[in-house]
Design a protein around this motif. Structure first.
Motif, PDB file in Angstrom:
ATOM      1  N   PRO B  42       0.892  -1.219  -0.137  1.00  0.00           N
ATOM      2  CA  PRO B  42       0.010   0.001   0.054  1.00  0.00           C
ATOM      3  C   PRO B  42       0.708   1.108  -0.188  1.00  0.00           C
ATOM      4  O   PRO B  42       1.995   1.247   0.559  1.00  0.00           O
ATOM      5  CB  PRO B  42      -1.003  -0.159   1.257  1.00  0.00           C
ATOM      6  CG  PRO B  42      -0.044  -1.058   1.975  1.00  0.00           C
ATOM      7  CD  PRO B  42       0.684  -2.073   1.193  1.00  0.00           C
ATOM      8  N   ASP B  43       0.517   2.230  -0.647  1.00  0.00           N
ATOM      9  CA  ASP B  43       1.170   3.718  -0.679  1.00  0.00           C
ATOM     10  C   ASP B  43       1.308   3.944   0.790  1.00  0.00           C
ATOM     11  O   ASP B  43       0.408   4.136   1.760  1.00  0.00           O
ATOM     12  CB  ASP B  43       0.339   4.587  -1.415  1.00  0.00           C
ATOM     13  CG  ASP B  43       1.105   5.839  -1.811  1.00  0.00           C
ATOM     14  OD1 ASP B  43       2.204   5.822  -2.620  1.00  0.00           O
ATOM     15  OD2 ASP B  43       1.111   6.747  -1.025  1.00  0.00           O
ATOM     16  N   TYR B  44       2.412   4.547   1.083  1.00  0.00           N
ATOM     17  CA  TYR B  44       2.597   5.064   2.550  1.00  0.00           C
ATOM     18  C   TYR B  44       1.916   6.143   3.016  1.00  0.00           C
ATOM     19  O   TYR B  44       1.625   6.389   4.170  1.00  0.00           O
ATOM     20  CB  TYR B  44       4.181   5.401   2.656  1.00  0.00           C
ATOM     21  CG  TYR B  44       4.675   6.753   2.315  1.00  0.00           C
ATOM     22  CD1 TYR B  44       4.920   7.598   3.263  1.00  0.00           C
ATOM     23  CD2 TYR B  44       4.879   7.132   1.032  1.00  0.00           C
ATOM     24  CE1 TYR B  44       5.386   9.116   3.069  1.00  0.00           C
ATOM     25  CE2 TYR B  44       5.425   8.524   0.678  1.00  0.00           C
ATOM     26  CZ  TYR B  44       5.678   9.203   1.690  1.00  0.00           C
ATOM     27  OH  TYR B  44       5.946  10.800   1.374  1.00  0.00           O
ATOM     28  N   GLN B  46      -1.318   7.090   0.872  1.00  0.00           N
ATOM     29  CA  GLN B  46      -2.437   7.041   0.374  1.00  0.00           C
ATOM     30  C   GLN B  46      -3.113   5.823   0.884  1.00  0.00           C
ATOM     31  O   GLN B  46      -4.425   5.657   0.607  1.00  0.00           O
ATOM     32  CB  GLN B  46      -2.731   7.085  -1.044  1.00  0.00           C
ATOM     33  CG  GLN B  46      -2.181   8.614  -1.455  1.00  0.00           C
ATOM     34  CD  GLN B  46      -2.270   8.531  -2.952  1.00  0.00           C
ATOM     35  OE1 GLN B  46      -2.819   7.656  -3.852  1.00  0.00           O
ATOM     36  NE2 GLN B  46      -1.900   9.873  -3.410  1.00  0.00           N
ATOM     37  N   GLY B  47      -2.305   4.820   1.303  1.00  0.00           N
ATOM     38  CA  GLY B  47      -2.760   3.509   1.807  1.00  0.00           C
ATOM     39  C   GLY B  47      -3.156   2.691   0.563  1.00  0.00           C
ATOM     40  O   GLY B  47      -2.737   2.753  -0.600  1.00  0.00           O
ATOM     41  N   ASP B  48      -4.375   1.928   0.899  1.00  0.00           N
ATOM     42  CA  ASP B  48      -4.708   0.783  -0.281  1.00  0.00           C
ATOM     43  C   ASP B  48      -5.666   1.828  -1.393  1.00  0.00           C
ATOM     44  O   ASP B  48      -5.737   1.122  -2.226  1.00  0.00           O
ATOM     45  CB  ASP B  48      -5.680  -0.011   0.314  1.00  0.00           C
ATOM     46  CG  ASP B  48      -5.127  -1.041   1.106  1.00  0.00           C
ATOM     47  OD1 ASP B  48      -3.913  -1.497   0.421  1.00  0.00           O
ATOM     48  OD2 ASP B  48      -5.468  -1.682   2.013  1.00  0.00           O
ATOM     49  N   ARG B  51      -4.354   1.638  -4.722  1.00  0.00           N
ATOM     50  CA  ARG B  51      -4.471   0.795  -5.761  1.00  0.00           C
ATOM     51  C   ARG B  51      -5.286   0.929  -7.033  1.00  0.00           C
ATOM     52  O   ARG B  51      -5.024   0.234  -8.025  1.00  0.00           O
ATOM     53  CB  ARG B  51      -5.051  -0.409  -5.105  1.00  0.00           C
ATOM     54  CG  ARG B  51      -3.918  -1.037  -4.017  1.00  0.00           C
ATOM     55  CD  ARG B  51      -4.669  -2.379  -3.403  1.00  0.00           C
ATOM     56  NE  ARG B  51      -3.858  -2.759  -2.218  1.00  0.00           N
ATOM     57  CZ  ARG B  51      -2.554  -3.116  -2.216  1.00  0.00           C
ATOM     58  NH1 ARG B  51      -1.828  -3.477  -3.225  1.00  0.00           N
ATOM     59  NH2 ARG B  51      -2.177  -3.562  -0.905  1.00  0.00           N
ATOM     60  N   TRP B 110     -10.423   8.454  -7.482  1.00  0.00           N
ATOM     61  CA  TRP B 110      -9.288   8.797  -6.810  1.00  0.00           C
ATOM     62  C   TRP B 110      -8.965  10.055  -6.150  1.00  0.00           C
ATOM     63  O   TRP B 110      -8.412  10.056  -5.149  1.00  0.00           O
ATOM     64  CB  TRP B 110      -8.211   8.387  -7.628  1.00  0.00           C
ATOM     65  CG  TRP B 110      -6.718   7.991  -6.863  1.00  0.00           C
ATOM     66  CD1 TRP B 110      -6.518   7.979  -5.691  1.00  0.00           C
ATOM     67  CD2 TRP B 110      -5.596   7.854  -7.885  1.00  0.00           C
ATOM     68  NE1 TRP B 110      -5.322   7.643  -5.452  1.00  0.00           N
ATOM     69  CE2 TRP B 110      -4.490   7.667  -6.761  1.00  0.00           C
ATOM     70  CE3 TRP B 110      -5.321   7.856  -9.176  1.00  0.00           C
ATOM     71  CZ2 TRP B 110      -3.187   7.262  -7.251  1.00  0.00           C
ATOM     72  CZ3 TRP B 110      -3.983   7.628  -9.357  1.00  0.00           C
ATOM     73  CH2 TRP B 110      -2.987   7.296  -8.440  1.00  0.00           C
TER      74      TRP B 110
END
Lengths: 221, 237
Positions: B42-44, B46-48, B51, B110
């Motif tokens: 997961p992005d540090y 933005q999290g999941d 994706r 997004w």
């Protein structure tokens, strides 16, 4: 070249003989401008903020509404075929036609823009800046619009389809034109936007006649 | 090239390509999705939610790529009067419109949690929207004439005129200060994206491309069949 001048003279003569039709553009601009104070509220602050954008959009619409008159009458009375048969290159003739059309729409918008700006309570710097930038931008609008007009000539489709074809291609002119107008009005550096507008115009001058001529040849095949 | 101007020989190439492209999609799509949804970290920040990138970015690439296919087909149709190039361009157009719509839609979804808004009028978003309208204009112009030949060639001219928009879209994030992030993969100095995210992204891009080829072949076959029916005098029901 002589043929192009002859065509230009004929178009200008026709425009003068039908001066009423040409003045309709001015009436349209004035009337459409009054819609904005009525539609968004007459507060001078608000009008001054959106005024330049309103005039640019109206310039675009005026060009768009005139597109049907660009080649359609010639197709109907047969003179379009004569233009195609003429030994002069069609690209040059098309350029003369676009210039005549610009004189009757784009130039009128340019000349009336300070007056319209006054109605929209634009500051005096903007009243000076607008016609300069419009003079640089409206020929591009006409040239790009003429591509759409030539593609649709004889289709019997109205202005709606022309708008769908032409508007996406006109948007860059609108963006840079508005950017330059606002920068000039605010006393900021506008060279970049003006150069881009000029570049767009040169590009359109060089390339649009090719597309217009190709579309007209297709229409009469 | 003119050897392939007949539906029969062109059809043979299509028949040869189709099973491979379909097999590629069927094999790579689960792999790509698994890499994108499970393996990739997961992005540090933005999290999941980040994706969605694995759908958003490939569809945006495809939106441009399909326009390039359409414009090349249109150019070939205008220059050499190549009938199959014309049909390929016509078949690609709705797919390009769909990819553009998908890119705009996923970008919007997004953007809502990340930027706090569904839509901003910045250069990248606006130019993608213009691309969408170019596709629609192409399709509308195609249908605007009683003579399908004229519609096809007029639309081809429009497709070529619209090519000027492609560099504007590609470089919009470099030329203007936008909310949309700048290019992070095809850039001078190599990608700035970590390999653990780059590989799933490239796999998904390949899946999208193969899927496009599959559907393009199906649509070309459909258009060829329609044309054949029309030449036999059968009205489309």
């Amino acid at each position: 070249m002589r043929a192009a001048f002859a065509l230009l003279r004929r178009d200008l003569l026709l425009a003068r003989r039908r001066a009423g039709e040409t003045l309709l553009v001015v009436a349209f601009l004035a009337l459409a401008t009054t819609l904005f104070p009525l539609g968004v509220g007459a507060s001078p602050d608000l009008l001054a903020r959106i005024g330049a954008g309103v005039i640019w959009v109206l310039a675009l619409l005026a060009v768009l509404l005139g597109l049907e008159r660009l080649f359609q009458p010639d197709l109907e009375d047969g003179s379009l075929e004569q233009l195609l048969l003429s030994p002069a290159p069609l690209e040059i003739l098309v350029l003369a036609r676009c210039f005549a059309h610009w004189l009757a729409t784009g130039l009128l918008v340019t000349l009336t823009s300070p007056l319209l700006g006054l109605l929209l309570s634009l500051p005096s710097e903007a009243l000076v800046a607008l016609p300069i930038v419009l003079a640089l931008g409206t020929p591009t609008l006409t040239l790009v619009g003429a591509i759409g007009a030539a593609l649709l000539v004889g289709s019997g489709r109205g202005a709606m389809l022309a708008a769908l074809l032409v508007l996406p291609l006109e948007i860059p002119v609108l963006i840079f034109g508005l950017g330059a107008s606002e920068a000039l009005a605010a006393g900021l550096e506008a060279t970049g936007a003006l150069l881009l507008l000029g570049g767009l115009l040169l590009g359109a001058l060089a390339l649009a006649p090719l597309a217009i001529a190709a579309a007209l040849r297709l229409a009469l095949e | 090239m003119h050897g392939y101007a007949t539906p029969l020989r062109f059809g043979r190439i299509l028949d040869a390509i189709y099973p491979w492209a379909l097999a590629g999609v069927l094999v790579l799509a689960p792999v790509g999705l698994w890499m994108a949804l499970v393996v990739a970290p997961p992005d540090y920040q933005q999290g999941d939610a980040a994706r969605i990138m694995y759908v958003h970015v490939p569809s945006a690439w495809m939106a441009l790529f399909v326009y390039l296919v359409m414009a090349s087909g249109s150019a070939a149709a205008l220059i050499w009067r190549h009938p199959m190039a014309e049909i390929t361009a016509r078949a690609a157009a709705p797919l390009g419109a769909a990819f553009t719509a998908l890119a705009l839609l996923t970008g919007s979804i997004w953007g809502k949690p990340m930027w706090g808004t569904w839509w901003v009028w910045d250069a990248r978003l606006t130019s993608m929207l213009i691309l969408f309208f170019l596709y629609l204009g192409y399709l509308a112009l195609h249908e605007a004439f009683d003579d399908p030949e004229r519609g096809a060639r007029a639309a081809a001219i429009l497709a070529l005129v619209g090519v000027v928009n492609l560099p504007i879209i590609k470089f919009s994030v470099d030329w203007w200060n936008t909310l949309h992030q700048p290019a992070s993969i095809l850039r001078i100095g190599g990608p700035t994206i970590h390999p653990s995210m780059l590989w799933p992204l490239l796999t998904m891009a390949l899946v999208f491309k193969l899927y496009f080829i599959c559907v393009l072949v199906l649509r070309i076959r459909l258009l060829l069949a329609e044309r054949r029916l029309a030449s036999l005098g059968v009205e489309r029901g």
